[in-house]
Design a protein around this motif. Structure first.
Motif, mmCIF file in Angstrom:
data_model
loop_
_atom_site.group_PDB
_atom_site.id
_atom_site.type_symbol
_atom_site.label_atom_id
_atom_site.label_comp_id
_atom_site.label_asym_id
_atom_site.label_seq_id
_atom_site.Cartn_x
_atom_site.Cartn_y
_atom_site.Cartn_z
ATOM 1 N N GLN A 240 27.720 -0.394 -11.677
ATOM 2 C CA GLN A 240 28.428 0.836 -11.275
ATOM 3 C C GLN A 240 29.694 0.489 -10.499
ATOM 4 N N LEU A 241 29.569 -0.480 -9.595
ATOM 5 C CA LEU A 241 30.682 -0.794 -8.693
ATOM 6 C C LEU A 241 31.707 -1.718 -9.328
ATOM 7 N N VAL A 242 31.214 -2.674 -10.130
ATOM 8 C CA VAL A 242 32.107 -3.726 -10.627
ATOM 9 C C VAL A 242 32.714 -3.357 -11.983
ATOM 10 N N TYR B 77 29.170 -1.193 5.710
ATOM 11 C CA TYR B 77 29.811 -2.191 4.863
ATOM 12 C C TYR B 77 30.546 -1.386 3.807
ATOM 13 N N SER B 78 31.761 -1.014 4.121
ATOM 14 C CA SER B 78 32.497 -0.074 3.281
ATOM 15 C C SER B 78 32.673 -0.616 1.867
ATOM 16 N N GLU B 79 32.916 0.313 0.940
ATOM 17 C CA GLU B 79 33.130 -0.121 -0.431
ATOM 18 C C GLU B 79 34.366 -1.017 -0.518
ATOM 19 N N SER B 80 35.353 -0.742 0.333
ATOM 20 C CA SER B 80 36.555 -1.580 0.227
ATOM 21 C C SER B 80 36.245 -3.023 0.640
ATOM 22 N N ARG B 81 35.330 -3.171 1.612
ATOM 23 C CA ARG B 81 34.960 -4.544 1.971
ATOM 24 C C ARG B 81 34.128 -5.183 0.858
ATOM 25 N N PHE B 82 33.274 -4.374 0.232
ATOM 26 C CA PHE B 82 32.506 -4.883 -0.909
ATOM 27 C C PHE B 82 33.451 -5.385 -1.998
ATOM 28 N N ARG C 295 27.660 6.794 -4.218
ATOM 29 C CA ARG C 295 27.302 8.120 -3.719
ATOM 30 C C ARG C 295 27.424 9.236 -4.743
ATOM 31 N N LEU C 296 28.239 9.072 -5.773
ATOM 32 C CA LEU C 296 28.441 10.143 -6.754
ATOM 33 C C LEU C 296 27.103 10.566 -7.355
ATOM 34 N N PRO C 297 26.881 11.873 -7.513
ATOM 35 C CA PRO C 297 25.605 12.331 -8.068
ATOM 36 C C PRO C 297 25.314 11.731 -9.446
ATOM 37 N N GLU C 298 26.329 11.604 -10.319
ATOM 38 C CA GLU C 298 26.059 11.060 -11.660
ATOM 39 C C GLU C 298 25.727 9.564 -11.592
ATOM 40 N N THR C 299 26.299 8.872 -10.606
ATOM 41 C CA THR C 299 25.969 7.448 -10.436
ATOM 42 C C THR C 299 24.516 7.327 -9.973
ATOM 43 N N ASP D 104 0.871 -1.176 0.000
ATOM 44 C CA ASP D 104 0.000 0.000 0.000
ATOM 45 C C ASP D 104 0.909 1.227 0.000
ATOM 46 N N GLY D 105 0.361 2.340 -0.413
ATOM 47 C CA GLY D 105 1.186 3.543 -0.451
ATOM 48 C C GLY D 105 1.970 3.580 -1.746
ATOM 49 N N ASP D 106 3.055 4.330 -1.766
ATOM 50 C CA ASP D 106 3.814 4.513 -2.999
ATOM 51 C C ASP D 106 4.765 3.342 -3.198
ATOM 52 N N LEU D 107 4.268 2.293 -3.857
ATOM 53 C CA LEU D 107 5.056 1.069 -4.016
ATOM 54 C C LEU D 107 6.365 1.340 -4.747
ATOM 55 N N ARG D 108 6.274 2.145 -5.831
ATOM 56 C CA ARG D 108 7.466 2.463 -6.624
ATOM 57 C C ARG D 108 8.541 3.063 -5.721
ATOM 58 N N GLN D 109 8.130 4.054 -4.942
ATOM 59 C CA GLN D 109 9.068 4.741 -4.059
ATOM 60 C C GLN D 109 9.614 3.778 -2.989
ATOM 61 N N ASN D 110 8.722 2.943 -2.443
ATOM 62 C CA ASN D 110 9.149 2.023 -1.389
ATOM 63 C C ASN D 110 10.183 1.015 -1.905
ATOM 64 N N ILE D 111 9.970 0.547 -3.122
ATOM 65 C CA ILE D 111 10.921 -0.421 -3.674
ATOM 66 C C ILE D 111 12.227 0.279 -4.045
ATOM 67 N N PHE D 112 12.112 1.471 -4.606
ATOM 68 C CA PHE D 112 13.321 2.239 -4.931
ATOM 69 C C PHE D 112 14.164 2.453 -3.674
ATOM 70 N N GLU D 113 13.499 2.869 -2.605
ATOM 71 C CA GLU D 113 14.202 3.115 -1.333
ATOM 72 C C GLU D 113 14.888 1.846 -0.839
ATOM 73 N N SER D 114 14.143 0.728 -0.919
ATOM 74 C CA SER D 114 14.680 -0.519 -0.393
ATOM 75 C C SER D 114 15.920 -0.952 -1.178
ATOM 76 N N LEU D 115 15.905 -0.689 -2.497
ATOM 77 C CA LEU D 115 17.021 -1.139 -3.333
ATOM 78 C C LEU D 115 18.182 -0.159 -3.376
ATOM 79 N N TYR D 116 17.871 1.097 -3.632
ATOM 80 C CA TYR D 116 18.940 2.068 -3.889
ATOM 81 C C TYR D 116 18.980 3.191 -2.865
ATOM 82 N N GLY D 117 17.978 3.279 -2.015
ATOM 83 C CA GLY D 117 17.860 4.453 -1.158
ATOM 84 C C GLY D 117 18.610 4.316 0.146
#
Lengths: 206, 206
Positions: free
Chosen positions: B175-177, B108-113, B184-188, B85-98
């Motif tokens: 983006q990472l691999v 979990y630092s990028e260096s550990r990733f 975090r970069l704005p263009e990314t 319920d609610g803004d599903l698009r936004q909720n999924i975006f947040e969960s994945l990329y937000g």
């Protein structure tokens, strides 16, 4: 003040010799041999394995990073331009996941792919050099076709072409890097087809 | 025929002790310390660093692969269930990329990733163990929400949910691999938003 004549006289550049490309290949083959056997790449080892002189290696590659990036690219091919006439969807699918990926798998084994990822994850400078000098070029045929299709009105005019490419290629990377499943498996191919289908629907002009 | 009584008597299992979780954490911390300092992980080193006995380590983890997979997962969290319920698009975006991705970047630092990717690319058994025991679980909230939205008719009923997840996550991995650019970069971030937008359009019921 002391003059340092040696530094003021530029060493004469030797004119380009016909065998430069052969020397280049010998050095890259040696680098690849070291990569495949998981050995560290040093100029001394390259000289020993390739028979090419240290001076010639330094002349050709400004840095070891550039040299390793070139070696990692052996066996990867830039696909020909994609026909926007005809079945664009099919042509782009083929270019990304089809014959090209199978051909790539033959010339560029999965174990070398896995090794390439390990090397670039260990060295961001190498990763950026490989991206700038090689990966970006391989993206051109698909990106050009997408732009042409956008201008013709086949694809939505507001697409971010780079993001579209990242998404389509990212789905394939996910199989190899996260799931750890070879691209050839039928279930992997089915997932890639479904992924392509969903992204394509999102790209088509409505 | 010789009897081998020692093998016929099962060693009595020690009852679960209250401090088992503490011991587990000590061992995983030690493993992470070795990973972060790029040292090979051996049982001897773990015993030395953690103070936990060899027997206790073997009792808890059937293999070193399982142990390393657990260590690599420290700091990664399974997101809570996503509201359909609610803004599903936004909720999924947040969960994945937000928030989750930003939070993950803190814990979990990028260096550990980058190190995790190197380890799994070097060892397919570890990759598959990490996939089975950890990555799959983290996918559940988004996959469940997508299925629920499909059944409600918000999203197209013919989606391959796993392929959708692979595509959305794959764009971030790319983006990472491949690009080697921090999330975090704005263009990314702009590219990830555009990628999400295109895939979402392809998922929405038409």
């Amino acid at each position: 003040m002391k003059l340092v004549p040696a530094l003021q006289v530029q060493a004469p550049r030797r004119p380009g010799r016909p065998r430069d490309e052969e020397l280049e290949q010998l050095v890259l083959d040696a680098a690849l041999e070291l990569i495949d056997s998981e050995q560290e790449i040093t100029v001394s080892k390259l000289v020993e394995l390739s028979g090419v002189s240290r001076a010639a290696i330094y002349r050709r590659w400004p840095s070891m990073t550039q040299l390793i990036a070139s070696a990692l690219n052996i066996g990867r091919v830039v696909q020909p331009a994609i026909l926007v006439d005809g079945d664009l969807r099919q042509n782009i699918f083929e270019s990304l996941y089809g014959r090209s990926l199978e051909q790539a798998a033959e010339m560029y084994s999965e174990s070398r792919f896995r090794h390439r990822i390990r090397l670039v994850m260990a060295d961001r400078e190498l990763q950026r050099a490989y991206w700038e000098s090689h990966v970006k070029r391989r993206r051109t045929p698909v990106e050009d076709a997408l732009r042409e299709a956008m201008s013709r009105g086949t694809l939505s005019s507001d697409l971010d072409v780079e993001a579209c490419f990242d998404t389509l290629a990212g789905a394939a990377y996910y199989q190899l890097v996260v799931r750890g499943e070879p691209i050839r498996l039928p279930e992997t191919r089915a997932r890639l087809e479904a992924a392509f289908d969903t992204v394509w629907r999102g790209m088509v002009a409505s």
